[in-house]
Write a protein that holds these residues in place. Structure first.
Motif, PDB file in Angstrom:
ATOM      1  N   MET A   1     -27.833  63.434  71.921  1.00 59.90           N
ATOM      2  CA  MET A   1     -28.652  62.270  71.696  1.00 59.90           C
ATOM      3  C   MET A   1     -29.588  62.447  70.499  1.00 59.90           C
ATOM      4  N   ASN A   2     -30.008  63.677  70.213  1.00 62.29           N
ATOM      5  CA  ASN A   2     -30.904  63.947  69.094  1.00 62.29           C
ATOM      6  C   ASN A   2     -30.068  64.393  67.891  1.00 62.29           C
ATOM      7  N   ASN A   3     -29.703  63.452  67.067  1.00 64.57           N
ATOM      8  CA  ASN A   3     -28.856  63.713  65.904  1.00 64.57           C
ATOM      9  C   ASN A   3     -29.706  64.300  64.776  1.00 64.57           C
ATOM     10  N   PRO A   4     -29.376  65.501  64.287  1.00 66.12           N
ATOM     11  CA  PRO A   4     -30.201  66.105  63.226  1.00 66.12           C
ATOM     12  C   PRO A   4     -30.130  65.348  61.902  1.00 66.12           C
TER      13      PRO A   4
ATOM     14  N   SER B   1     -32.638  62.544  62.201  1.00 64.82           N
ATOM     15  CA  SER B   1     -33.993  63.096  62.140  1.00 64.82           C
ATOM     16  C   SER B   1     -34.369  63.473  60.703  1.00 64.82           C
TER      17      SER B   1
ATOM     18  N   SER C   1     -34.934  60.367  58.689  1.00 66.99           N
ATOM     19  CA  SER C   1     -36.195  59.720  59.057  1.00 66.99           C
ATOM     20  C   SER C   1     -37.378  60.393  58.380  1.00 66.99           C
TER      21      SER C   1
ATOM     22  N   ASN D   1     -39.466  56.786  66.466  1.00 66.15           N
ATOM     23  CA  ASN D   1     -38.262  56.432  65.724  1.00 66.15           C
ATOM     24  C   ASN D   1     -37.317  55.606  66.578  1.00 66.15           C
TER      25      ASN D   1
ATOM     26  N   VAL E   1     -33.479  57.194  67.033  1.00 66.67           N
ATOM     27  CA  VAL E   1     -33.142  58.428  67.762  1.00 66.67           C
ATOM     28  C   VAL E   1     -32.976  58.109  69.235  1.00 66.67           C
TER      29      VAL E   1
END
Length: 82
Positions: A1-4, A7, A10, A79, A82
């Motif tokens: 779920m937390n795509n680098p 991120s 962003s 964000n 995310v």
């Protein structure tokens, strides 16, 4: 779920948002203050009226920078991607 990638994009977008949002008002405030000082030097009796208009316009220009800061903070801490 937390795509680098999202991120990283962003963080870059937040830096660009605050950087670009401060360039325009910074140049505008410098130009406005310089022109106000020139006009006060030419016509000292218009000092009070020019000062009020200058302060009001500087406040509006500063609001644009604050909008850029808000966008940067949203991208960093709330964000939606995310």
């Amino acid at each position: 779920m937390n795509n680098p990638l999202i991120s990283a994009a962003s963080v870059i977008a937040a830096g660009l948002a605050i950087g670009l949002a401060s360039i325009g008002p910074g140049v505008g405030q410098g130009t406005a203050a310089g022109r106000a000082l020139e006009s006060i030097a030419r016509q000292p009796q218009a000092d009070g009226k020019l000062r009020g208009v200058l302060l009001l316009s500087l406040a509006f220009m500063e609001a644009l920078t604050i909008y850029g800061l808000v966008i940067a903070l949203v991208l960093l801490f709330a964000n939606p991607f995310v």
